[in-house]
Structure formats: C-alpha cells, structure tokens
Design a protein around this motif. Structure first.
Motif, short mmCIF file in Angstrom:
data_model
loop_
_atom_site.label_atom_id
_atom_site.label_comp_id
_atom_site.label_asym_id
_atom_site.label_seq_id
_atom_site.Cartn_x
_atom_site.Cartn_y
_atom_site.Cartn_z
N SER A 23 53.04 53.48 54.53
CA SER A 23 52.65 52.30 55.32
C SER A 23 53.09 52.39 56.78
CB SER A 23 53.21 51.03 54.68
OG SER A 23 54.64 51.08 54.66
N GLY A 24 54.10 53.21 57.06
CA GLY A 24 54.58 53.35 58.43
C GLY A 24 56.00 52.85 58.65
N LYS A 25 56.66 52.39 57.60
CA LYS A 25 57.99 51.80 57.77
C LYS A 25 59.03 52.82 58.23
CE LYS A 25 58.89 51.91 52.77
NZ LYS A 25 57.64 52.66 52.45
N THR A 26 59.03 54.01 57.64
CA THR A 26 59.97 55.04 58.08
C THR A 26 59.62 55.53 59.48
OG1 THR A 26 60.56 55.75 55.84
CG2 THR A 26 60.84 57.36 57.60
N SER A 27 58.34 55.64 59.78
CA SER A 27 57.92 56.05 61.13
C SER A 27 58.44 55.07 62.17
CB SER A 27 56.40 56.14 61.22
OG SER A 27 55.90 57.17 60.38
N LEU A 28 58.37 53.78 61.87
CA LEU A 28 58.88 52.77 62.80
C LEU A 28 60.37 52.95 63.01
CD1 LEU A 28 58.75 50.23 64.50
CD2 LEU A 28 58.83 48.87 62.39
N LEU A 29 61.10 53.15 61.94
CA LEU A 29 62.54 53.32 62.05
C LEU A 29 62.88 54.55 62.90
CD1 LEU A 29 64.99 51.79 60.72
CD2 LEU A 29 65.17 53.75 59.20
N ARG A 30 62.17 55.64 62.68
CA ARG A 30 62.45 56.88 63.40
C ARG A 30 62.01 56.81 64.87
NH1 ARG A 30 63.50 61.46 60.22
NH2 ARG A 30 62.47 62.79 61.75
N CYS A 31 61.06 55.93 65.15
CA CYS A 31 60.67 55.74 66.56
C CYS A 31 61.76 55.05 67.36
CB CYS A 31 59.38 54.93 66.64
SG CYS A 31 57.87 55.87 66.33
N ILE A 32 62.54 54.20 66.71
CA ILE A 32 63.55 53.42 67.43
C ILE A 32 64.53 54.32 68.16
CG2 ILE A 32 65.48 51.80 67.14
CD1 ILE A 32 63.89 50.48 64.88
#
Length: 259
Positions: A23-32
C-alpha cells in the motif's frame, strides 16, 4: 508508489500507519529519512528542511551531504530485521554509532548505552552477542541502538513482524514505555491492538494515498472508508473468535483459584 501524501507529526505524538501489503506504508516511513528518495515534495524535521524538490526535479533546498546527514541523524530507525553486528556484544552494538559517527567520549557513551539497555530490560545481557539473544532481545538492542543517537523522532518499520508470537509482547512493551516517555514515534505495524492502546493517531494508507487519518477509536472501531472496513474487519473477526477462548480460559483460572 506514494501519491500526494501530506502528513504532519507533532512533537511527542505517536502516529501508527496501517495498510495492506504494497500500500505504500513502508515507503512513506523510509522517505521520512531519505532511505527512499521521493521524486518530488518536501520533508521537514524539527523546522529543518531535509528535502525539497519540485515537480520539475529542481532542488529548492540545495543542501550539501553533510547537512543532509546531520538532519537525518535526528531520526532513529528500527527495522523488521534487527541488523545487529554479529561480532559485537549488545553493549558494543549500542555504542558503535555515537563513538564512530558522532565521535563522543567512549566512557560517556558506555554509561549511556548501559542505561538504555537497562531501560529495555537487558541489564543481564549487555555482554552477549546477537546469536546468544532471542529475537525479542535483539530487537530491543536495536531500539536501544537507535536511541543512543539521541533522535528527535523514532521510526519503526513493522518491528515485530519477524518475531515469534511469544516474543512480540516484550518488544511492544518497550515501545509503549518509549511512547509514554514523550518520544515522537511513527510506527508501521499490523498490531492493531497496540495501535488502539498507544497511538494518538492512526493513518490508513491505500494504494499510495492516505485514505483515513484520525484517533484510533475512530479509525479502528468506527471505520468509514470501505477498504479500511475490510482491513480492520479481519482484526475484529480474530478478536471475536478468540474472545470465547479467552473468557473460558479466564473462567477456568478463576475456578482453579477457588479450589
């Protein structure tokens, strides 16, 4: 792929991110903290801009790598896998970054590392190597290691997903204590019970978009979004299936106590 995500996290806030696989949840975390680099957008940590690129690819921040690394160091990251140095003890793993990266005094760092490991309930294991520790103990060492860099925000990427079920509780307990100490936390997890207990906000990501954002009681117990209803429905179904067993177990314990 993330699409137009707009998220602010206040100091001391605990935000839990949920969503299906991909869904993109880990991608969001790693973008931070720029483990993943967004194609455009901005990232600001404690009023300092870490990343700012417009849709044409123009870097509006113009930061040098030293500046980026300094701001990134304000985030601590705990992964699914523990990623501890296998040849080092728990104490050495926690000390490594402050001594090597921040060049802090070794004696001061050792004192702090022992205190952090103590907070994680690992006082008796400071001289053990990862192979001598359980998965839950290794993950708590990883949390202490991240805290040793004195971050302003802690990021957790499904920190219990690689653990055996009986070890999950000890890691969640350490995270609850950390949250109650006032640490700003962003947590990707499937542990919805944990989210309900400790989160200030729960965010549901679906197909790269934030589909729901609100208090845990609202998002988890009274979902409005169709996909969210389906997602948390599995959690409620599991709880309903377990409830008779748990109630029966409690009743059995009560009868044994009366005997």
């Amino acid at each position: 792929m993330l699409r137009g995500v707009d998220l602010s996290v206040a100091q001391g806030e605990v935000v839990v991110i949920i969503g299906g696989s991909g869904s993109g949840k880990t991608s969001l975390l790693r973008c931070i903290n720029l483990l993943n680099t967004p194609s455009s957008g901005s990232i600001v940590i404690d009023s300092e801009t870490l990343f700012d690129v417009d849709r044409n690819g123009t870097d509006r921040a113009g930061l040098k790598s030293a500046q980026i690394n300094r701001i990134r160091a304000q985030t601590g990251m705990v992964f699914q896998q523990f990623n501890l140095f296998p040849h080092m003890t728990a104490l050495q793993n926690v000390m490594e970054a402050p001594v090597t990266v921040k060049r802090q005094n070794k004696q001061d760092v050792e004192k702090q590392a022992r205190e952090l490991l103590g907070q994680m309930g690992l006082e008796q294991h400071v001289d053990k190597r990862p192979a001598q520790l359980s998965g839950g103990q290794q993950q708590r060492v990883a949390i202490a290691r991240a805290l040793a860099m004195e971050p302003k925000v802690m990021l957790f990427d499904e920190p219990t997903s690689a653990l055996d079920p009986e070890l999950v509780g000890e890691v969640l307990k350490a995270m609850v204590a950390l949250a109650r100490s006032g640490m700003t936390m962003v947590v990707v997890t499937h542990e919805l019970g944990f989210a309900l207990e400790i989160a200030d906000r729960v965010i549901f990501i679906d197909q790269g978009l934030i589909a729901a954002d609100g208090p845990p009681q609202q998002v988890l117990l009274h979902p409005e979004h169709l996909r969210l209803k389906q997602f948390v429905g599995r959690f409620h179904e599991t709880a309903d299936l377990l409830r008779p067993f748990l109630e029966g177990k409690a009743r059995h314990h009560e009868l044994r106590s009366m005997e």
